[in-house]
Every structure is written in C-alpha cells, then in structure tokens.
Design a protein around this motif. Structure first.
Motif, short mmCIF file in Angstrom:
data_model
loop_
_atom_site.label_atom_id
_atom_site.label_comp_id
_atom_site.label_asym_id
_atom_site.label_seq_id
_atom_site.Cartn_x
_atom_site.Cartn_y
_atom_site.Cartn_z
N UNK A 60 0.83 -1.21 0.00
CA UNK A 60 0.00 0.00 0.00
C UNK A 60 0.87 1.26 0.00
N UNK A 61 1.97 1.20 0.71
CA UNK A 61 2.91 2.32 0.66
C UNK A 61 3.52 2.43 -0.73
N UNK A 62 3.85 1.30 -1.34
CA UNK A 62 4.40 1.31 -2.69
C UNK A 62 3.38 1.87 -3.68
N UNK A 63 2.11 1.55 -3.50
CA UNK A 63 1.06 2.08 -4.38
C UNK A 63 1.08 3.60 -4.39
N UNK A 64 1.18 4.21 -3.21
CA UNK A 64 1.19 5.67 -3.14
C UNK A 64 2.43 6.24 -3.83
N UNK A 65 3.55 5.58 -3.65
CA UNK A 65 4.79 6.01 -4.31
C UNK A 65 4.65 5.92 -5.83
N UNK A 66 4.09 4.82 -6.32
CA UNK A 66 3.88 4.64 -7.76
C UNK A 66 3.03 5.77 -8.32
#
Length: 305
Positions: A60-66
């Motif tokens: 979920x943190x990676x999703x925001x970064x993407x």
C-alpha cells in the motif's frame, strides 16, 4: 612560424597526431557489482551514498509512491510538449492488485495530472472503484493490456505521439547510435513496421507486443509514435523522452548527410560497452530523479495530491 595543419575530423589522425588504439576499461574489473555504481562516487569513508530505487515491504505504501511518480511522469511529458488532446497514456502495475494497473484519465492534459486523478483499471479494461472515477482511453487499454500480458516482468508502459518520434516513425526504421546516450537503445529497440489505424481491438496490441519481443524496452511504431517499457515508471518515461530526443537528432543528421556530410555512428562494440552501464534500469531510474525533484520544486508538489 610554419602553418599548422587543418583539423580534419574524417581523418584517422586529425592534425597529424597519431591516434592510439582505444581500450575500454574492463567492466568486470571495476570494484562494483551494480552498474549504477560505476557512474558516481562519494567520500573515501563511504558515508555519502546514492539513493537508488526504493524497496517496499508494504504494497500500500508502494502504491502511493507509484502514483506520485506517475503524476510526475505526466507533468514531465507536459513540460516536453507531448500533450495532444486525448492521445497518450502511461500504465503502471498496481502493487496491491498486480493484475490491475494505474492509468491517466481520458482527455486530461498531461500538465494537469495529479495523483488523485489517476484511474485504477481492472484486467478486463474497466474503471474500478479504487481510483479516480473518470473514463480512460480505449486504445490505451488495448495496447497496454496486451504488452502487460506478454511481458509480466514489466511494471510500466509509456506511449504517446510526440512530434520528433512521429516524424521519424514515418520511415519505419530504427535510429542509429549517433551519440553516447543513444547507446541505451543498442540491442534494445524494435520497430513495429505496420500501421492499421486507431487501435480499437486487441490484435494491434498483440502485434506491438510481438514486435517488442521478450526483452526490448523501446519500440518505434511506424506512422504512430513510440512505446517504452520500464521496471519503474521513471525508467519508462525517461526512455521515452530520450528516444524522442534521438529521433530529432537522427532527423537533423539525415538532413546534414543529404547535403554531403558523412554520418559516423558509434560502433556496436562501443555502443554495447556504454549500454552495459547506461541501460541498466536503476541507472535510468536515477536519471529521472533530477526531473522529479525539479517538478516538485516548480509546482510546490501540487501533483502529489
């Protein structure tokens, strides 16, 4: 004083000086394993480090970064003048739902894209409830979905109709390796030498995926534009901008060559040597970070919302 010999760049020994045989540094002999680490150095103590691609434990943190980096990628395209009505799209696999991907909404200018305007698309090509509730480009779905299926290792795909790329695409041939940075495209560039009109069915996306093959990350689409792929959206969009630039360089060089100047491409040996470092996904990711940071500064981070 005796007259000095004139410089003749076409001679093997300009100005009468003997040219020694060149020798590449053996890459295997360098004290680093990661290609990006050949390009920078810090202090002797090793306290200065380069920040490379992030690693996430939380999808979920990676999703925001993407999404943040996707929004920056579109803003970058806007700065380069690539916006063209409803055309052009970038997709990135979602870290939470890997068979879904994020995409820009239909007919929204690249320069006004924000993180909250991005749309999450389902495997069958429909807008889901998890992102912005806006329509998407049908051609973008057909092109990108087929490439995502054919290349599961690819995270991001970028396509648009930039001017330089569109002009060079009319020839249906690859660019030459004419300058050092173009070495990134050595053994990494396909040409889809067909044109079947606006993409409204899966067959054209399938054909483009086949033209890319199992490893190439860039493709010239005849009479159309470019497609570039990446491990990150940063890599994909940087590759696109760089290939568009080298399409322009190729057009300029061809014009000069038509007037009698000799074109001297970089040799395959030298191009491969350069590509072994410059075409690495992390090297390309890092290359885009200067643009990312500038965009944050110029916009006060408005696209991150």
């Amino acid at each position: 004083m005796a007259p000095q010999p004139l410089l003749n760049a076409h001679d093997g020994a300009p100005n009468g000086l003997e040219v020694k045989p060149k020798a590449h540094t053996e890459l295997d002999d360098l004290p680093v394993d990661n290609p990006i680490d050949r390009l920078w150095r810090g202090d002797k103590e090793g306290t200065i480090q380069l920040e490379g691609m992030p690693v996430f434990d939380d999808p979920y943190q990676e999703r925001e970064w993407v999404k943040e980096h996707m929004a920056a990628a579109f803003r970058y395209w806007g700065k380069l003048g690539f916006g063209e009505g409803a055309s052009g799209h970038i997709t990135v696999r979602d870290p939470v739902l890997p068979d879904h991907y994020w995409m820009n909404p239909f007919a929204v200018h690249f320069s006004s894209i924000t993180k909250s305007k991005l749309v999450l698309v389902s495997p069958d090509g429909y807008v889901t409830k998890y992102g912005a509730q806006r329509p998407i480009n049908t051609a973008g779905y057909w092109i990108h979905s087929e490439i995502h299926k054919a290349r599961p290792e690819v995270k991001a795909i970028a396509h648009c109709h930039s001017t330089n790329a569109s002009a060079w695409s009319a020839f249906g041939r690859p660019i030459d390796i004419l300058q050092q940075d173009a070495s990134i495209f050595y053994d990494n560039l396909s040409v889809y030498n067909e044109y079947s009109g606006i993409v409204l069915a899966s067959e054209e996306g399938t054909n483009i995926a086949k033209a890319l093959g199992p490893k190439n990350r860039t493709c010239i689409l005849r009479n159309h534009g470019l497609v570039t792929l990446g491990t990150t959206v940063d890599e994909a969009v940087y590759l696109y901008g760089l290939l568009d630039k080298h399409c322009k360089i190729q057009l300029m060089v061809e014009a000069a060559a038509a007037n009698g100047l000799k074109k001297v491409p970089i040799s395959d040996v030298d191009a491969k040597y350069n590509a072994d470092t410059e075409a690495d996904p992390e090297s390309l990711y890092v290359a885009f970070q200067a643009e990312y940071e500038l965009l944050v500064e110029e916009t006060n981070g408005v696209f991150l919302k």
